[in-house]
Design a protein around this motif. Structure first.
Motif, PDB file in Angstrom:
ATOM      1  N   UNK A  99      12.839  15.263  89.833  1.00  0.00           N
ATOM      2  CA  UNK A  99      12.851  13.821  90.104  1.00  0.00           C
ATOM      3  C   UNK A  99      13.737  13.501  91.308  1.00  0.00           C
ATOM      4  N   UNK A 100      14.878  14.160  91.390  1.00  0.00           N
ATOM      5  CA  UNK A 100      15.796  13.936  92.497  1.00  0.00           C
ATOM      6  C   UNK A 100      15.167  14.359  93.827  1.00  0.00           C
ATOM      7  N   UNK A 101      14.411  15.463  93.791  1.00  0.00           N
ATOM      8  CA  UNK A 101      13.733  15.924  95.009  1.00  0.00           C
ATOM      9  C   UNK A 101      12.654  14.939  95.440  1.00  0.00           C
ATOM     10  N   UNK A 102      11.918  14.386  94.462  1.00  0.00           N
ATOM     11  CA  UNK A 102      10.878  13.405  94.778  1.00  0.00           C
ATOM     12  C   UNK A 102      11.499  12.151  95.401  1.00  0.00           C
ATOM     13  N   UNK A 103      12.639  11.729  94.879  1.00  0.00           N
ATOM     14  CA  UNK A 103      13.331  10.576  95.467  1.00  0.00           C
ATOM     15  C   UNK A 103      13.769  10.869  96.901  1.00  0.00           C
ATOM     16  N   UNK A 104      14.198  12.123  97.138  1.00  0.00           N
ATOM     17  CA  UNK A 104      14.608  12.490  98.493  1.00  0.00           C
ATOM     18  C   UNK A 104      13.401  12.487  99.438  1.00  0.00           C
ATOM     19  N   UNK A 105      12.274  12.978  98.964  1.00  0.00           N
ATOM     20  CA  UNK A 105      11.047  12.982  99.775  1.00  0.00           C
ATOM     21  C   UNK A 105      10.690  11.560 100.191  1.00  0.00           C
ATOM     22  N   UNK A 106      10.846  10.614  99.274  1.00  0.00           N
ATOM     23  CA  UNK A 106      10.564   9.220  99.613  1.00  0.00           C
ATOM     24  C   UNK A 106      11.596   8.670 100.594  1.00  0.00           C
ATOM     25  N   UNK A 107      12.874   9.041 100.399  1.00  0.00           N
ATOM     26  CA  UNK A 107      13.938   8.484 101.239  1.00  0.00           C
ATOM     27  C   UNK A 107      13.818   8.931 102.695  1.00  0.00           C
ATOM     28  N   UNK A 108      13.272  10.129 102.933  1.00  0.00           N
ATOM     29  CA  UNK A 108      13.129  10.615 104.313  1.00  0.00           C
ATOM     30  C   UNK A 108      11.792  10.225 104.922  1.00  0.00           C
ATOM     31  N   UNK A 111       6.784  10.559 101.970  1.00  0.00           N
ATOM     32  CA  UNK A 111       5.797   9.938 101.078  1.00  0.00           C
ATOM     33  C   UNK A 111       6.247   8.508 100.809  1.00  0.00           C
ATOM     34  N   UNK A 112       5.314   7.576 100.949  1.00  0.00           N
ATOM     35  CA  UNK A 112       5.672   6.156 100.809  1.00  0.00           C
ATOM     36  C   UNK A 112       5.166   5.536  99.511  1.00  0.00           C
ATOM     37  N   UNK A 113       4.226   6.194  98.832  1.00  0.00           N
ATOM     38  CA  UNK A 113       3.646   5.600  97.624  1.00  0.00           C
ATOM     39  C   UNK A 113       4.385   5.948  96.347  1.00  0.00           C
ATOM     40  N   UNK A 114       5.652   6.282  96.433  1.00  0.00           N
ATOM     41  CA  UNK A 114       6.432   6.690  95.261  1.00  0.00           C
ATOM     42  C   UNK A 114       7.214   5.487  94.737  1.00  0.00           C
ATOM     43  N   UNK A 115       7.098   5.255  93.436  1.00  0.00           N
ATOM     44  CA  UNK A 115       7.826   4.165  92.793  1.00  0.00           C
ATOM     45  C   UNK A 115       9.292   4.585  92.646  1.00  0.00           C
ATOM     46  N   UNK A 116      10.131   4.058  93.503  1.00  0.00           N
ATOM     47  CA  UNK A 116      11.526   4.484  93.549  1.00  0.00           C
ATOM     48  C   UNK A 116      12.260   4.191  92.247  1.00  0.00           C
ATOM     49  N   UNK A 117      12.079   2.990  91.696  1.00  0.00           N
ATOM     50  CA  UNK A 117      12.799   2.605  90.483  1.00  0.00           C
ATOM     51  C   UNK A 117      12.373   3.452  89.290  1.00  0.00           C
ATOM     52  N   UNK A 118      11.086   3.753  89.206  1.00  0.00           N
ATOM     53  CA  UNK A 118      10.572   4.561  88.099  1.00  0.00           C
ATOM     54  C   UNK A 118      11.173   5.962  88.126  1.00  0.00           C
ATOM     55  N   UNK A 119      11.164   6.604  89.289  1.00  0.00           N
ATOM     56  CA  UNK A 119      11.702   7.959  89.396  1.00  0.00           C
ATOM     57  C   UNK A 119      13.222   7.970  89.272  1.00  0.00           C
ATOM     58  N   UNK A 120      13.882   6.928  89.745  1.00  0.00           N
ATOM     59  CA  UNK A 120      15.337   6.858  89.603  1.00  0.00           C
ATOM     60  C   UNK A 120      15.726   6.738  88.128  1.00  0.00           C
ATOM     61  N   UNK A 121      14.958   5.935  87.367  1.00  0.00           N
ATOM     62  CA  UNK A 121      15.216   5.807  85.934  1.00  0.00           C
ATOM     63  C   UNK A 121      14.999   7.145  85.226  1.00  0.00           C
ATOM     64  N   UNK A 122      13.909   7.843  85.601  1.00  0.00           N
ATOM     65  CA  UNK A 122      13.651   9.152  85.008  1.00  0.00           C
ATOM     66  C   UNK A 122      14.757  10.150  85.325  1.00  0.00           C
ATOM     67  N   UNK A 123      15.249  10.107  86.550  1.00  0.00           N
ATOM     68  CA  UNK A 123      16.340  10.998  86.947  1.00  0.00           C
ATOM     69  C   UNK A 123      17.582  10.753  86.088  1.00  0.00           C
ATOM     70  N   UNK A 124      17.927   9.480  85.923  1.00  0.00           N
ATOM     71  CA  UNK A 124      19.114   9.135  85.135  1.00  0.00           C
ATOM     72  C   UNK A 124      18.959   9.561  83.676  1.00  0.00           C
ATOM     73  N   UNK A 125      17.761   9.336  83.106  1.00  0.00           N
ATOM     74  CA  UNK A 125      17.527   9.684  81.701  1.00  0.00           C
ATOM     75  C   UNK A 125      17.659  11.186  81.465  1.00  0.00           C
ATOM     76  N   UNK A 126      17.023  11.983  82.303  1.00  0.00           N
ATOM     77  CA  UNK A 126      17.047  13.433  82.099  1.00  0.00           C
ATOM     78  C   UNK A 126      18.431  14.012  82.380  1.00  0.00           C
ATOM     79  N   UNK A 127      19.150  13.412  83.318  1.00  0.00           N
ATOM     80  CA  UNK A 127      20.534  13.840  83.551  1.00  0.00           C
ATOM     81  C   UNK A 127      21.386  13.562  82.318  1.00  0.00           C
ATOM     82  N   UNK A 128      21.194  12.388  81.719  1.00  0.00           N
ATOM     83  CA  UNK A 128      21.947  12.017  80.518  1.00  0.00           C
ATOM     84  C   UNK A 128      21.593  12.944  79.354  1.00  0.00           C
ATOM     85  N   UNK A 129      20.297  13.227  79.151  1.00  0.00           N
ATOM     86  CA  UNK A 129      19.880  14.107  78.060  1.00  0.00           C
ATOM     87  C   UNK A 129      20.466  15.514  78.230  1.00  0.00           C
ATOM     88  N   UNK A 130      20.480  15.990  79.463  1.00  0.00           N
ATOM     89  CA  UNK A 130      21.035  17.314  79.726  1.00  0.00           C
ATOM     90  C   UNK A 130      22.515  17.379  79.365  1.00  0.00           C
TER      91      UNK A 130
END
Length: 209
Positions: A99-108, A111-130
């Motif tokens: 998820x973090x890599x996908x967010x980086x791909x969008x930031x540079x 890829x422009x069609x990536x839902x930033x908020x959706x992937x950021x939420x997923x990143x936070x959730x999986x980091x917390x679960x880990x």
């Protein structure tokens, strides 16, 4: 693969070095921007900061490979609880890095069609679960070590019976708490890395809440 894994194991040190360089560039740029005649230096600092930031992201890509290999190794753990905690924690780390890599791909702008908020939420959730699973593994390992200490102490007491007076004192209502804390102290004293890992995961967990 082994050579690449050894390389990625060193990326945390490299990331810290790159991060220090990046923040130094930001500080110098902030200090030099108001001064006249420093435009070229500021521009070079901006380019260096951008390059270092990109380099940090590329280094983090190696963490995915390392997390996948850690997941493969944890599957073979003999203890069922440890196997579940380690495997699920590592799987969440893999998803987090993806998820973090996908967010980086969008930031540079790759890829422009990536839902930033959706992937950021997923990143936070999986980091917390880990983190939560890692903390659960630490607490389980502490309980195992406490059990070993208690078993060893019971064998010593069996070989040298207690004095009756000491036995009476040991049966006070508050003695269970003292025994628990003593076992916890002895278990952690014998395994400093376990103590450090537990403290680290605990405080990171608090920060994420």
């Amino acid at each position: 693969m082994d050579a690449f894994t050894r390389f990625t194991n060193q990326t945390q040190g490299r990331d810290r070095l790159f991060r220090a360089t990046q923040y130094t560039c930001m500080l110098l740029r902030y200090l030099l921007e108001p001064k006249a005649g420093k435009e070229k230096v500021v521009m070079k600092l901006k380019k260096l900061e951008s390059s270092v930031s990109t380099g940090r992201k590329w280094f983090r890509l190696g963490n995915v490979v390392h997390a996948v290999q850690a997941t493969e190794q944890s599957i073979h753990a003999t203890d069922l609880v440890l196997r579940l905690c380690l495997t699920l924690a590592n799987l969440n780390r893999v998803i987090y890095f993806i998820c973090d890599t996908i967010l980086w791909v969008r930031s540079v702008g790759l890829a422009s069609g990536i839902n930033k908020e959706k992937w950021r939420t997923g990143t936070a959730h999986h980091y917390y679960y880990s983190l939560l699973l890692s903390l659960g593994r630490d607490l389980y390992e502490i309980s195992l070590q406490m059990e070993r200490v208690a078993h060893s102490r019971a064998k010593r007491e069996k070989s040298s019976p207690q004095d009756p007076l000491e036995y009476n004192v040991a049966n006070k209502e508050t003695e269970w708490l003292q025994s628990f804390l003593l076992l916890l102290f002895q278990a952690l004293k014998q395994h400093p890395p376990l103590l450090l890992d537990t403290v680290k995961n605990f405080f990171i967990e608090i920060k994420t809440i």
